[in-house]
Each structure stands twice: as structure tokens, then as C-alpha cells.
Design a protein around this motif. Structure first.
Motif, PDB file in Angstrom:
ATOM      1  N   ARG A 132       8.912   1.798   3.457  1.00 29.55           N
ATOM      2  CA  ARG A 132       9.826   2.444   4.391  1.00 29.55           C
ATOM      3  C   ARG A 132       9.095   2.948   5.632  1.00 29.55           C
ATOM      4  N   PRO A 133       9.607   2.625   6.821  1.00 27.08           N
ATOM      5  CA  PRO A 133       8.995   3.139   8.046  1.00 27.08           C
ATOM      6  C   PRO A 133       9.232   4.633   8.194  1.00 27.08           C
ATOM      7  N   VAL A 134       8.253   5.321   8.781  1.00 28.04           N
ATOM      8  CA  VAL A 134       8.395   6.746   9.067  1.00 28.04           C
ATOM      9  C   VAL A 134       9.107   6.872  10.414  1.00 28.04           C
ATOM     10  N   PRO A 174       0.819  -1.207   0.000  1.00 30.08           N
ATOM     11  CA  PRO A 174       0.000   0.000   0.000  1.00 30.08           C
ATOM     12  C   PRO A 174       0.857   1.263   0.000  1.00 30.08           C
ATOM     13  N   LEU A 175       0.283   2.340  -0.531  1.00 31.81           N
ATOM     14  CA  LEU A 175       1.006   3.612  -0.527  1.00 31.81           C
ATOM     15  C   LEU A 175       1.324   4.048   0.895  1.00 31.81           C
ATOM     16  N   VAL A 176       0.332   3.888   1.789  1.00 34.68           N
ATOM     17  CA  VAL A 176       0.497   4.243   3.202  1.00 34.68           C
ATOM     18  C   VAL A 176      -0.198   3.180   4.038  1.00 34.68           C
ATOM     19  N   SER A 177       0.440   2.754   5.107  1.00 37.37           N
ATOM     20  CA  SER A 177      -0.210   1.839   6.047  1.00 37.37           C
ATOM     21  C   SER A 177       0.042   2.328   7.467  1.00 37.37           C
ATOM     22  N   VAL A 202       3.933   3.758  11.171  1.00 34.79           N
ATOM     23  CA  VAL A 202       3.412   4.202   9.878  1.00 34.79           C
ATOM     24  C   VAL A 202       4.464   3.872   8.825  1.00 34.79           C
ATOM     25  N   LEU A 203       4.015   3.291   7.724  1.00 35.46           N
ATOM     26  CA  LEU A 203       4.899   3.009   6.601  1.00 35.46           C
ATOM     27  C   LEU A 203       4.414   3.774   5.382  1.00 35.46           C
TER      28      LEU A 203
END
Length: 690
Positions: free
Chosen positions: A464-466, A447-450, A459-460
Motif C-alpha cells: 500500500r502506498p503511503v 518488502p515490509l517497507v520500500s 513510500v510503500l
């Protein structure tokens, strides 16, 4: 338990205490209260000439088995080794000192003491000191990576211990043999050894039992019996914590490993973190390095630099058991960071180290890392790893490897089958948040954001993890948490502002800044419209659940579907129930328990998870008792007074022919019912009804 020592302590006379220590050898070594041993050490501390060797090795070894390693070492070194001392006592002292030094990774001195133990044991000619001397030689061989010599030494130790009839020595040898079998990937054999040790323990308890439980759990984990392993380790942890035993570090490290394999990142990290703190405080070098490696792998989404530093710390800790775990942790972290050359370097070192130590499990994972860090990815190392996992009987490793192979070859059906097998074993979706093969092959559709809420928050953006530093302030993190808990439903601006700045007015401008920050974090390259992920108008704000993956929403949706299916007569809901519980990665925002707005949704989702597990256990219990047992154990670990679960667990174990485990389960059931003053169904009646 250690009655004679207690009575002697009341007299305050060192001579009486020393005599009592010799009188009650087995109780001192197995079940003695550590505070009693510490008091005995204090009472005898004033003797300037040192301690008689017969009392010194018993007192020191009792302290060692309680995890009081520094005090044990000091006690051994205060021994008065006189020429006329019994050579059997001298042998026991040298063997015990060797074990203590091995635990501190002081290997050269350990080797010298082991040699002295062998010499004195030959002079003594008695089975017990011979058994202890062989244990010391087995530890020396283990450090050298010579598992054949280590096994041979333990077999000699076992033969002498059986002749001596010394319960503490037998338990120790059987437990260490189980550990050796685990290291070599022979898990059924490990269970056989450790179950013999548990039979010798009987109803007794003591900190040393943590080691026995750890080795049993290690085997259960590899065999895919995750919930049983976790229940064992939780019980061991509780026992060690109750007496403030330093061996708590062993149980905590075991829990970290179990949660990591299950895919429970938040709980694994918490267990590893406490294991490191406890092991550092009590100087347990054999725990620290591997626990730091586990902590690095389970916190990688919180920040790559911090995880990298933890793994590096783990590799610097002196240990007698090698550095495969820190090397693997470093390699997986570098692969996630987009530095495949470094990942390959760590993998190559892990391959050599695991090969040197005859560690098939470490070698299999190192081969997978080495392959996945290559471009293109070669399939031969993956296949070689598959053979190692299968030969070891490591069910989770085998299923993980099957996922890797299926993803690499584009075998969609094979991937679905392998992932279904992982779900059957109780592995959770959160496994993809842990540095390792599951994270490296998350799947084709990312997904674009999870946003992860179950367990710990993360949040990824893509893969990549934020990092925490990207948020700028805690308010933006709190905002996305609150919006994610709402599951994509609109939230009034006023309600969101009240969560962020309770009781304050005039927060409109600050809220706009927070939303702008949130949008920048979720779309750092500004590749999408401002409302792509965070949808806002003058009155409300929401996350767009169509494009932002929310794990809590995925779990609730799948749980409701599975429970609805299980309510329909004649339907096979097992797969749906397994898929649902795989989505539950722990309590919602487990690290935000102080936020009142999390209480109701956390309890709601936890209740759903309990009901899914209960339905699954009942469905499986009818004709698949082996698969039902882990879920029943899990349910009883949360509610030990659930009589239907107790009865189904006992009958399932009896049907599987696991009679020793059935007896222990019945003992736990009887104890729970006694607390409620309720009648107990006899084990014979349960067996007769099958």
C-alpha cells in the motif's frame, strides 16, 4: 513555405490573401506557419459576406492541421457556399468541417457534413475531393466502432489521393491508416503505412507531423522498441513546442504512454499532466480522456482518491473513440484499493467497449483485469488475453501476460524468463508503481517497507502506498528522503537537523517529533520494535537497509556488478547490464531538483546509468543489432554528438535491412557533425564495409 501568403499579407488586402491561399494549397495545409494563417484569418475577418468557399476550406484545414481547432471551426462556418461555387470546393469544405467536428466529438453534425461531402464529391467527379469525402466517412465509421467500414473508406481515399497526387491528402490517409492498424493490433502494417508518410514528408516539418510521429511511436511501443518510440516523440514534442502548436498535446500524450509502458512513472505523469493542460486549453477531446486515464494510473501511489477522481474525469470527457482507457484505469485503481467487485464492474464494461470497437489490446488488458479481480483467479481469461497479445504482436503485453500466468501457476522459472524478456525490451522496475497488471502481480516477496527515490518519491508499506496526508508535515517526508539517499549509512543528528531547518539552533526536540512521526508512518500498526526501520541513537540516525528496500541502492549495486563483469574479457555481461538498467527508474528525486543535497548523488547515478547503457549497446551491437538499436537511440537522444553511437546505429539498421531508417539516421549524424565542423563518413562507405 507559404511565400505567396506572406507576400499577400504585406499588402493588407483580403482579396490578395484569399487568392494566395488558393494558390499554395499544399504549403498551407502541411508546412504553413500557424501565425501566418492566423494573420490571414484576421485580415479576412472584416468581410461581412463571409469567405469564398475555395479559400475558407484551405485556411480552415490549415488551422486544423496546426491544432487551432476553434479557429478552424469558426473559419469553416464563415464560408460563403454559393450555388455557383465549384462543387469540388464545396466537397472539401464539408469534409474538412466533418473532421473538425469529429475532433470535438460533435458526432451528429459530423455525420451530416460527411454526407454532404460525399454528395458534392460525386457531383465534382474529381479525385481529390473524393479522397477528402472518403476520409470523412472513415472517421464517422471509426466513431461507430465499424473498423471494417473505416478501413474500406480509407482504402478508397488512398486510391483517389494517389490519382490526385495531393501530398497533404496522401500523408493524412497514410497516417490514419497507420492509426487504424495500431488500433487493430497490426503493428508491422502500421509501420509500413507510416514510413510511407514519412517519405512523403521528406525534410519538411510541420505540426501535422506530430500525428505521423505519434502513430509511428504507437507501433514501435507495441513492438517493444521503446527507446526509438521515445526518441521520435521527444523530437515531435520539441518541434511542436518551438511553434507553440496545440498538437503538442498529441506528442505529450504519446510520451506519457511510452514512459508508462517503460515503467517510468514520474516522467509519464509529467507528460500526461501537460498533455491534459494543453488539450483542455485547445479543445482536443480525443486526447483529454485517455491522458487523464494515464495520469491516474501513473500517480496512483500519490493517493488513491486523487487517482480515482482523475480516471472518473477521463470517463466523462466526450470522445469519438470510446472510453476503454478510463475504464481500465478505474478498474486497476479499485483493485489496488482492495475493492475487487468495483474493479470487476469496470473490467466488464471495458470488455464490452473494447469488443464493440474491435480493440484487441484493450480487450486483452480488460480480460486480465477481470481475472485478477476474481477469487480464485481463473486462468482461462488470462490464456485468452495471451492469445490476443500474441496475435497482435504486442511484445510488452505478451511478456506481461507471461508474468501473470507464471505467478498464478507458481512457475518460478517461467516468471524469471518473462521478467528477463521485459528487461530485454527496456522495461524498468518502476512499472510496479503504475496501476496495471505489473502492479497487481508484483511478486511473491513484498518488502515490509520500500522507499522509491529514482524518478518521483514514493513510500510503500507492504503493497500500500503511503498517501501525502499520512506524513503530517513535509519535514517527515524530507527526513526519509535524506536518510534514503544516504543508503542506510548513519547520518549525524546535527546534519539531519541542518537539512530540515537550515541555520536554526535548538532543533533537538523538533527532530525527535519528526523521527516519531516517521516511525509511525512506516509502522502504523506498531507491529515492530521502534528501531525496526529507523535506527537512532544519541548521535546518529539511519534507515535499516536490511529491512527497508531502497531502489537507489539496488540500482547502484547492480550497476557496479554489471560494469565490473563487462570489464572482464570473455564474459557475457549482457544480462547483468540489462538487469542493472531495469533498476534505473529515472533521475534521483526528479521532483526535488531544488534540494542542493540531491545534486551530487543524482549526477553520480545518472552517470552510472549512461555507462551501463553504453556498455550494453556496444555488447549487443556486435551480433544482436536489433536489440542494440533502442539503446543507441536512447544514448543519442541525450548526446546527439556521439559519433561512435551514430555510426553503430547506422550500421545496425543497415544490417537489419531498415534502409529508410538508416538514411534518416545518417542525415541526423551528418547534421550533428556539421555543427562540430567534423567530416562525415558517407552512407555508401558504411554500407560497403558491412
Amino acid at each position: 513555405m507559404d511565400t505567396a501568403v506572406r507576400q499577400a499579407l504585406r499588402s493588407g488586402e483580403a482579396a490578395a490573401v484569399l487568392a494566395a491561399l488558393v494558390e499554395e494549397t499544399e504549403e498551407v495545409l502541411l508546412t504553413a506557419d500557424p501565425e501566418i494563417l492566423l494573420r490571414a484569418r484576421e485580415v479576412c475577418a472584416d468581410d461581412a459576406d463571409g469567405l469564398p468557399v475555395a479559400a475558407a476550406w484551405r485556411l480552415g484545414l490549415g488551422l486544423h492541421f496546426n491544432g487551432r481547432f476553434a479557429e478552424a471551426l469558426e473559419t469553416f462556418r464563415r464560408a460563403r457556399v454559393e450555388e455557383n461555387a465549384d462543387p469540388a470546393d464545396r466537397a472539401e469544405l464539408h469534409a474538412a468541417l466533418a473532421s473538425s467536428l469529429w475532433g470535438r466529438a460533435e458526432v451528429d453534425e459530423c455525420v451530416r457534413e460527411a454526407d454532404l461531402a460525399r454528395q458534392e464529391a460525386e457531383v465534382a467527379g474529381q479525385p481529390r475531393p473524393r479522397a477528402s469525402a472518403w476520409i470523412a466517412r472513415a472517421l464517422v465509421a471509426a466513431h461507430a466502432g465499424d473498423r471494417t467500414a473505416s478501413r474500406t473508406a480509407y482504402e478508397h481515399a488512398l486510391a483517389h489521393a494517389e490519382v490526385a497526387g495531393a501530398r497533404s491528402v496522401l500523408i493524412r490517409v497514410l497516417t490514419n491508416l497507420a492509426s487504424l492498424e495500431n488500433e487493430e493490433g497490426r503493428y508491422d502494417a502500421a509501420l509500413a503505412w507510416v514510413n510511407r508518410a514519412l517519405d512523403l514528408w521528406g525534410a519538411d516539418d510541420g505540426p501535422m507531423r506530430c500525428i505521423t510521429a505519434y502513430n509511428r511511436a504507437d507501433a514501435l511501443l507495441a513492438l517493444g522498441r521503446l527507446e526509438e518510440a521515445i526518441a521520435d516523440l521527444r523530437s515531435s514534442q520539441a518541434s511542436a513546442r518551438a511553434v507553440d502548436a496545440p498538437l503538442l498535446a498529441v506528442a505529450l500524450h504519446g510520451l506519457g504512454e511510452a514512459y508508462r509502458l517503460r515503467g517510468d512513472a514520474a516522467r509519464a505523469a509529467a507528460a500526461y499532466r501537460e498533455a491534459v493542460a494543453t488539450a483542455e486549453r485547445t479543445d482536443q477531446a480525443q486526447v483529454i480522456g485517455d491522458a487523464l486515464a494515464g495520469l491516474a494510473r501513473t500517480t496512483v501511489l500519490e493517493g488513491l482518491d486523487a487517482a480515482r477522481a482523475l480516471a472518473e474525469r477521463g470517463s466523462q470527457v466526450p470522445t469519438a473513440l470510446g472510453r476503454v482507457a478510463p475504464l481500465l484505469a478505474s478498474g486497476w485503481i479499485e483493485l489496488l484499493a482492495g475493492r475487487p467487485a468495483l474493479a470487476q464492474e469496470h473490467a466488464a464494461r471495458a470488455v464490452l467497449e473494447a469488443g464493440r470497437r474491435s480493440d484487441p489490446v484493450g480487450l486483452a488488458e480488460a480480460l486480465e483485469l477481470q481475472a485478477l479481480a476474481s477469487d480464485p483467479v481463473p486462468l482461462d481469461p488470462i490464456r485468452e488475453a495471451a492469445g490476443l497479445w500474441a496475435e497482435a504482436g504486442h511484445r510488452i503485453g505478451t511478456a506481461d501476460n507471461a508474468v501473470i500466468a507464471a505467478v498464478l501457476t507458481g512457475d518460478r522459472e517461467g516468471e524469471r524468463t518473462a521478467r528477463r524478456h521485459l528487461m530485454e525490451l527496456g522495461v524498468r522496475d518502476d512499472a510496479t508503481r503504475i496501476a496495471g497488471p505489473r502492479q497487481a502481480v508484483r511478486g511473491r516477496s513484498v518488502p515490509l517497507v520500500s522507499v522509491h527515490l529514482l524518478g518521483s518519491f514514493a513510500v510503500l508499506v507492504g503493497e500500500r502506498p503511503v498517501p501525502a496526508s499520512a506524513w503530517g508535515s513535509r519535514k517527515a517526508r524530507d527526513a526519509v528522503k535524506y536518510l534514503a539517499v544516504r543508503g542506510g549509512r548513519p547520518v549525524s543528528r546535527d546534519a539531519l537537523a541542518e537539512v530540515l531547518w537550515p541555520g536554526q539552533r535548538g532543533t533537538s526536540a523538533r527532530l525527535s517529533v519528526v523521527l516519531s512521526t516517521l516511525r509511525s508512518v512506516l509502522d502504523p500498526d506498531k507491529a515492530h520494535d521502534p528501531d525496526r526501520f529507523v535506527v537512532a541513537d544519541r548521535a546518529t540516525v539511519r534507515l535499516d537497509a536490511e529491512v527497508v528496500e531502497l531502489d537507489a541502492v539496488a540500482f547502484e549495486t547492480s550497476a557496479r556488478r554489471a560494469l565490473d563483469l563487462s570489464d572482464r574479457p570473455g564474459t557475457d555481461a549482457v544480462e547483468a547490464l540489462q538487469e542493472a538498467i531495469a533498476h534505473y527508474n529515472g533521475p534521483l528525486l526528479d521532483d526535488d531538483q531544488d534540494q542542493p543535497w540531491t545534486d551530487e548523488p543524482r549526477e553520480h547515478l545518472a552517470h552510472l546509468a549512461r555507462e551501463v547503457r553504453r556498455r550494453l549497446a556496444i555488447r549487443l551491437g556486435a551480433d544482436q543489432p536489433e536489440r542494440a538499436v533502442p539503446w543507441l537511440v536512447s544514448l543519442l537522444s541525450e548526446d546527439p554528438y556521439d559519433e561512435p553511437c551514430h555510426l553503430l546505429l547506422i550500421t545496425s539498421m543497415l544490417r537489419l535491412g531498415r534502409y529508410g531508417e538508416a538514411r534518416r539516421a545518417h542525415t541526423a549524424y551528418a547534421s550533428a557533425m556539421a555543427e562540430l565542423d567534423l567530416p562525415v563518413t558517407p552512407l555508401a562507405d558504411l554500407a560497403r564495409d558491412l
